[in-house]
Each structure stands twice: as structure tokens, then as C-alpha cells.
Design a protein around this motif. Structure first.
Motif, PDB file in Angstrom:
ATOM      1  N   CYS A   1     -18.440   5.000   0.098  1.00 34.93           N
ATOM      2  CA  CYS A   1     -17.627   4.645   1.248  1.00 34.93           C
ATOM      3  C   CYS A   1     -16.208   5.136   0.985  1.00 34.93           C
ATOM      4  N   PHE A   2     -15.609   5.776   1.972  1.00 37.36           N
ATOM      5  CA  PHE A   2     -14.244   6.299   1.831  1.00 37.36           C
ATOM      6  C   PHE A   2     -13.393   5.730   2.957  1.00 37.36           C
ATOM      7  N   GLU A   3     -12.170   5.324   2.623  1.00 40.07           N
ATOM      8  CA  GLU A   3     -11.325   4.675   3.628  1.00 40.07           C
ATOM      9  C   GLU A   3      -9.902   5.193   3.584  1.00 40.07           C
TER      10      GLU A   3
ATOM     11  N   ASP B   1      -6.096   4.228   5.714  1.00 39.92           N
ATOM     12  CA  ASP B   1      -5.505   3.291   6.664  1.00 39.92           C
ATOM     13  C   ASP B   1      -3.997   3.407   6.623  1.00 39.92           C
TER      14      ASP B   1
ATOM     15  N   SER C   1      -7.375   1.887  10.630  1.00 36.74           N
ATOM     16  CA  SER C   1      -8.173   2.242   9.458  1.00 36.74           C
ATOM     17  C   SER C   1      -9.352   3.084   9.913  1.00 36.74           C
TER      18      SER C   1
ATOM     19  N   ARG D   1      -9.115   5.800  -0.367  1.00 36.41           N
ATOM     20  CA  ARG D   1      -9.812   5.027  -1.399  1.00 36.41           C
ATOM     21  C   ARG D   1     -11.307   5.255  -1.246  1.00 36.41           C
ATOM     22  N   VAL D   2     -11.979   5.361  -2.365  1.00 37.25           N
ATOM     23  CA  VAL D   2     -13.429   5.492  -2.337  1.00 37.25           C
ATOM     24  C   VAL D   2     -14.042   4.278  -3.022  1.00 37.25           C
TER      25      VAL D   2
END
Lengths: 150, 150
Positions: free
Chosen positions: A70-72, A74, A85, A23-24
């Protein structure tokens, strides 16, 4: 209650490189948005970035150029209440160079899952990489749902 | 390549209400952050909100008060390349009322997975609710990893 601990940059890198979907988050005039995306990891160790494909008229295409992003990724095991994460933060740029775009098109497999032309390539450098693991005594690497094989 | 389609608000509500873990994005002076969180859904149909627990010194505690926030849940089936995501956007508030906090403490199960005191309750109203499904011919509801039973 499970303990949390920080993941090393090496572990973060391993998990980021293995993944295919994340997700960004991007800021807009009406506040932040979270957008699920397919992604790839590009670059030599220590100079990696996340690559995303989008369209010019998307939120990311509209507000993502030269913007902090921001990129995530998890993974949570709901039954065992454990997970991890990893978050990457950096200044997103659009890849304009034709040679670079050709190289990305050649090496980035698999293609995005969703249909539609996604000609805009967004690069988020790993300026800041942090990761957390929830619950000890297990290795996130051993429980990945899928690993990039390329 | 799989098709995407928008989920109805009813489907979004059903998926949000069933979940236990998601991600919140918040703007900060150095750009947006994504934070994985446990959550609960509160409120009558049409007036729902997402409740999160955090600490006063966290990013959410520092920048989340009366700020536009974005909350996301998703699920992806990596092998079948299908999935769904639901995004809630609204102005986050901190729950200060003692009676309300007692009621939340009474009804919100399960507790956050991670250790530590999380006394600050953040509410994000469902001002904007959008959802997308990737791939047709299947029901996201039938493939949830876990369902809230309370």
C-alpha cells in the motif's frame, strides 16, 4: 466540521504524479510497517505504477517482493483543517530487467534525498487507486508544496 | 546528499505528542492498508499509546482489534530536502471501558476534522518507537506545522 468526498481517479493520478515523497506499507511476520520513501510515477495513463528505490536488506527489500503493498501520499493544512490523501494498492514486484533499470535510472529525477546506495527498484502497480479530500471549496492542486517538473 | 540519523526516544515522544494527524497501517486479508487519521497521545512517560477514533464498519474497526498496527507521523521540507519521521508499532486494542472512554472524550482535543460519528476508540501502545531525521544541523521541533497546545 469539514466534509469529506472521494477524489476522481484523474485527480488521484494528478496528485500522485506531482509528488516526490510518500509512505509505503508492507506486511511482515510481526505485522505491518510504514516506511517513508521518495518515489516516481511510471507508465502510460491507465497502466501507471509507483517506483521506489530501496536496498536488498531493508524491510521493503526483505518482505516486498511479490507482496501486496500500500502506498500513500497526503497533505494536510493544519490551520484550516483541510487536506487530501491518495492511496495506491497493488502487488509489488522488484524490477530485475537491466534495460528497464537503465531507463528508470535515466528518467527518474530527483534522486532519493537520503544518502546510501539504493539499487533495488520496487514497482507497485496502481491496481487500486482511491483518494479523499477533506473540506470543500478548494483545489488540492493549487496548494501543492512542490510539483515534479520533469 | 543529506545524512540520516536515528532520533532518540525522547525526541520521538516529543514529536508524537505535538502532532495531530498521522497514518495508521493495518493488515487485511487482501494486504496492508494505510489510513490517514487524527490522533492523540495518552499515558504516562514510558507507557504512552496513540489513540485513534474510527467507526465500527471502517477498515480499522473491522481488522484492527487485537491486531499488530503501525502508526506514522512525518514532516518533509521539500525545498530543503530534509525531514523526519516517527513510527510506533504495537498491538491495537479497542477501548471498551466506559470510564476510560469518558476520560478520553473529556481530554482529547481537538475533535477529528472529518464529519461523522467516530465512536470507536483504538489504542496502539508504544511497544516499538523509532524515528529518523533526514539532514543535520536543524531541530525538527522548531519547524513543526502545528503543536498540540492541550
Amino acid at each position: 466540521m469539514p466534509m469529506t468526498h472521494d477524489l476522481s481517479r484523474e485527480d488521484c493520478s494528478r496528485l500522485l504524479t506531482a509528488g516526490v515523497a510518500g509512505r509505503v506499507a508492507i506486511g511482515t511476520p510481526t505485522g505491518p510497517h510504514i516506511i517513508p520513501v521518495n518515489y516516481a510515477v511510471d507508465g502510460e495513463p491507465g497502466h501507471e505504477s509507483v517506483l521506489l528505490r530501496t536496498t536488498a536488506y531493508s524491510l521493503l527489500g526483505t518482505y516486498g517482493r511479490d507482496a501486496q503493498a500500500c502506498f500513500e501520499v497526503d497533505q494536510f493544512d493544519y490551520e484550516r483543517k483541510r487536506g487530501w490523501s491518495v492511496v495506491v494498492r497493488g502487488r509489488a514486484t522488484f524490477v530485475d530487467d537491466h534495460e528497464e533499470l537503465r531507463e528508470i535510472a535515466r528518467t527518474w529525477q530527483p534522486r532519493p534525498w537520503a544518502e546510501g546506495q539504493r539499487n533495488l527498484v520496487v514497482r507497485i502497480p496502481w491496481t487500486e487507486v482511491t483518494g479523499r479530500q477533506l473540506g470543500g471549496g478548494w483545489d488540492p492542486w493549487e496548494h501543492l508544496p512542490v510539483r515534479r517538473t520533469a
